[in-house]
Motif scaffolding. Structure first.
Motif, PDB file in Angstrom:
ATOM      1  N   ASP A   1       0.227  -2.401   1.550  1.00 34.53           N
ATOM      2  CA  ASP A   1      -1.095  -1.639   1.206  1.00 34.53           C
ATOM      3  C   ASP A   1      -1.171  -0.263   1.454  1.00 34.53           C
ATOM      4  OD1 ASP A   1      -1.974  -4.205  -0.118  1.00 34.53           O
ATOM      5  OD2 ASP A   1      -3.142  -4.725   1.691  1.00 34.53           O
ATOM      6  N   VAL A   2      -0.755  -0.084   2.576  1.00 25.87           N
ATOM      7  CA  VAL A   2      -0.699   1.453   3.296  1.00 25.87           C
ATOM      8  C   VAL A   2       0.360   2.449   2.181  1.00 25.87           C
ATOM      9  CG1 VAL A   2      -0.222   3.113   5.110  1.00 25.87           C
ATOM     10  CG2 VAL A   2      -1.272   0.913   5.508  1.00 25.87           C
ATOM     11  N   LEU A   3       1.318   2.008   1.973  1.00 26.56           N
ATOM     12  CA  LEU A   3       2.298   2.465   1.112  1.00 26.56           C
ATOM     13  C   LEU A   3       1.761   2.911  -0.228  1.00 26.56           C
ATOM     14  CD1 LEU A   3       5.476   1.180   2.563  1.00 26.56           C
ATOM     15  CD2 LEU A   3       4.500   3.087   3.161  1.00 26.56           C
ATOM     16  N   LEU A   4       1.187   1.824  -0.790  1.00 22.46           N
ATOM     17  CA  LEU A   4       0.603   1.677  -2.167  1.00 22.46           C
ATOM     18  C   LEU A   4      -0.277   2.833  -2.305  1.00 22.46           C
ATOM     19  CD1 LEU A   4       0.714  -1.946  -3.227  1.00 22.46           C
ATOM     20  CD2 LEU A   4       2.304  -0.055  -4.261  1.00 22.46           C
ATOM     21  N   ALA A   5      -1.365   2.968  -1.179  1.00 24.82           N
ATOM     22  CA  ALA A   5      -2.210   3.632  -1.116  1.00 24.82           C
ATOM     23  C   ALA A   5      -1.912   5.408  -1.150  1.00 24.82           C
ATOM     24  CB  ALA A   5      -3.366   3.464   0.330  1.00 24.82           C
ATOM     25  N   ILE A   6      -0.810   5.509  -0.475  1.00 27.23           N
ATOM     26  CA  ILE A   6      -0.327   6.996  -0.075  1.00 27.23           C
ATOM     27  C   ILE A   6       0.429   6.936  -1.414  1.00 27.23           C
ATOM     28  CG2 ILE A   6       1.844   8.053   0.794  1.00 27.23           C
ATOM     29  CD1 ILE A   6       1.374   6.502   3.445  1.00 27.23           C
ATOM     30  N   GLU A   7       1.224   6.063  -2.441  1.00 26.52           N
ATOM     31  CA  GLU A   7       1.605   6.355  -3.654  1.00 26.52           C
ATOM     32  C   GLU A   7       0.402   6.886  -4.393  1.00 26.52           C
ATOM     33  OE1 GLU A   7       5.373   3.648  -4.331  1.00 26.52           O
ATOM     34  OE2 GLU A   7       3.402   2.970  -5.081  1.00 26.52           O
ATOM     35  N   LEU A   8      -0.737   5.983  -4.497  1.00 29.90           N
ATOM     36  CA  LEU A   8      -1.769   6.446  -5.354  1.00 29.90           C
ATOM     37  C   LEU A   8      -2.521   7.643  -5.131  1.00 29.90           C
ATOM     38  CD1 LEU A   8      -3.616   5.596  -7.536  1.00 29.90           C
ATOM     39  CD2 LEU A   8      -5.040   4.437  -5.653  1.00 29.90           C
ATOM     40  N   ALA A   9      -2.635   8.047  -3.683  1.00 33.30           N
ATOM     41  CA  ALA A   9      -3.136   9.291  -3.203  1.00 33.30           C
ATOM     42  C   ALA A   9      -2.138  10.644  -3.721  1.00 33.30           C
ATOM     43  CB  ALA A   9      -3.100   9.588  -1.700  1.00 33.30           C
ATOM     44  N   MET A  10      -0.936  10.162  -3.800  1.00 30.50           N
ATOM     45  CA  MET A  10      -0.098  11.393  -4.289  1.00 30.50           C
ATOM     46  C   MET A  10      -0.002  11.590  -5.854  1.00 30.50           C
ATOM     47  SD  MET A  10       3.256  11.115  -1.362  1.00 30.50           S
ATOM     48  CE  MET A  10       4.022  12.298  -2.276  1.00 30.50           C
ATOM     49  N   GLY A  11      -0.529  10.759  -6.548  1.00 31.94           N
ATOM     50  CA  GLY A  11      -0.757  10.828  -7.927  1.00 31.94           C
ATOM     51  C   GLY A  11       0.222   9.840  -8.651  1.00 31.94           C
ATOM     52  N   ARG A  12       0.603   8.816  -8.102  1.00 31.16           N
ATOM     53  CA  ARG A  12       1.485   7.790  -8.552  1.00 31.16           C
ATOM     54  C   ARG A  12       0.693   7.062  -9.675  1.00 31.16           C
ATOM     55  NH1 ARG A  12       6.024   4.011  -7.591  1.00 31.16           N
ATOM     56  NH2 ARG A  12       6.266   3.022  -9.734  1.00 31.16           N
ATOM     57  N   VAL A  13       1.187   6.939 -11.008  1.00 31.34           N
ATOM     58  CA  VAL A  13       0.613   6.039 -12.073  1.00 31.34           C
ATOM     59  C   VAL A  13       1.823   5.186 -12.475  1.00 31.34           C
ATOM     60  CG1 VAL A  13      -0.472   6.245 -14.180  1.00 31.34           C
ATOM     61  CG2 VAL A  13      -0.856   8.139 -12.585  1.00 31.34           C
ATOM     62  N   ARG A  14       1.437   3.888 -12.281  1.00 27.79           N
ATOM     63  CA  ARG A  14       2.232   3.094 -12.720  1.00 27.79           C
ATOM     64  C   ARG A  14       2.064   2.682 -14.384  1.00 27.79           C
ATOM     65  NH1 ARG A  14       4.779   0.192  -8.365  1.00 27.79           N
ATOM     66  NH2 ARG A  14       3.908   0.926  -6.399  1.00 27.79           N
ATOM     67  N   GLU A  15       2.923   3.365 -15.217  1.00 28.37           N
ATOM     68  CA  GLU A  15       2.810   3.130 -16.725  1.00 28.37           C
ATOM     69  C   GLU A  15       3.907   2.433 -17.213  1.00 28.37           C
ATOM     70  OE1 GLU A  15       2.501   7.209 -17.749  1.00 28.37           O
ATOM     71  OE2 GLU A  15       0.248   7.251 -17.625  1.00 28.37           O
ATOM     72  N   GLU A  16       5.146   2.665 -16.512  1.00 28.25           N
ATOM     73  CA  GLU A  16       6.219   2.193 -17.213  1.00 28.25           C
ATOM     74  C   GLU A  16       7.351   1.564 -16.126  1.00 28.25           C
ATOM     75  OE1 GLU A  16       9.734   4.051 -20.338  1.00 28.25           O
ATOM     76  OE2 GLU A  16       8.462   5.417 -19.027  1.00 28.25           O
ATOM     77  N   VAL A  17       7.966   0.303 -16.237  1.00 22.48           N
ATOM     78  CA  VAL A  17       8.783  -0.121 -14.997  1.00 22.48           C
ATOM     79  C   VAL A  17      10.188   0.640 -15.230  1.00 22.48           C
ATOM     80  CG1 VAL A  17      10.350  -2.121 -14.868  1.00 22.48           C
ATOM     81  CG2 VAL A  17       7.871  -2.642 -15.470  1.00 22.48           C
ATOM     82  N   TRP A  18      10.384   0.864 -14.113  1.00 18.53           N
ATOM     83  CA  TRP A  18      11.498   1.855 -13.942  1.00 18.53           C
ATOM     84  C   TRP A  18      11.485   3.377 -14.628  1.00 18.53           C
ATOM     85  CZ3 TRP A  18      15.020  -2.629 -15.630  1.00 18.53           C
ATOM     86  CH2 TRP A  18      14.772  -3.652 -14.795  1.00 18.53           C
ATOM     87  N   GLY A  19      10.427   3.663 -14.909  1.00 15.01           N
ATOM     88  CA  GLY A  19       9.994   4.879 -15.660  1.00 15.01           C
ATOM     89  C   GLY A  19       9.992   6.056 -14.486  1.00 15.01           C
TER      90      GLY A  19
END
Length: 147
Positions: A72-90
């Protein structure tokens, strides 16, 4: 404190800068301390190949968090850094995966440990072997079905 190993990757924006920022953010968490860090490896994309090369690295952390809480901490860091999950392996600004947590074997709807594809991916095993060769051998052996 438990030891966990993470794989980090990025291939859009400033990949090396984003890896450094992710490590900084992970280390800044009060329940996580970074204990080892590999060099950065440039690799061709895996799975979806029509995208820029990736910058990849591995880090070892000491944490008082349980595996799901660490996730959960790592996913929150990804989100805070602008990670958007649009495409698998994209393409991605940052990707942070838990490769192993101690030597636990775990399978839940949210998390499988060790990471189920780690043994197939040189962009994981090469940086991981730099900081944790025995763990890397264990992951490869598990993935190949060896005892």
């Amino acid at each position: 404190m438990a030891r966990a190993w993470l794989s980090l990757g990025a291939n859009i924006g400033d990949p090396r800068g984003q890896l450094a920022e992710a490590v900084r953010r992970i280390a800044a968490h009060p329940h996580i301390s970074v204990s080892a860090q590999s060099s950065v490896l440039t690799t061709a994309p895996w799975g979806k190949t029509d995208q820029p090369d990736f910058a990849n690295m591995a880090i070892a952390v000491e944490t008082s968090l349980e595996p799901i809480d660490l996730l959960d901490v790592l996913l929150a860091i990804e989100l805070a850094m602008g990670r958007v999950r649009e495409e698998v392996w994209g393409p991605r600004l940052i990707d942070i995966d838990i490769i192993a947590y101690e030597r636990q074997q775990l399978q839940t709807a949210r998390l499988t440990l060790p990471h189920p594809h780690a043994h197939e991916r040189e962009f994981v095993t090469v940086p991981l072997a730099e900081i944790a060769p025995e763990l890397t051998a264990w992951i490869i052996a598990l993935g190949s079905g060896s005892p």
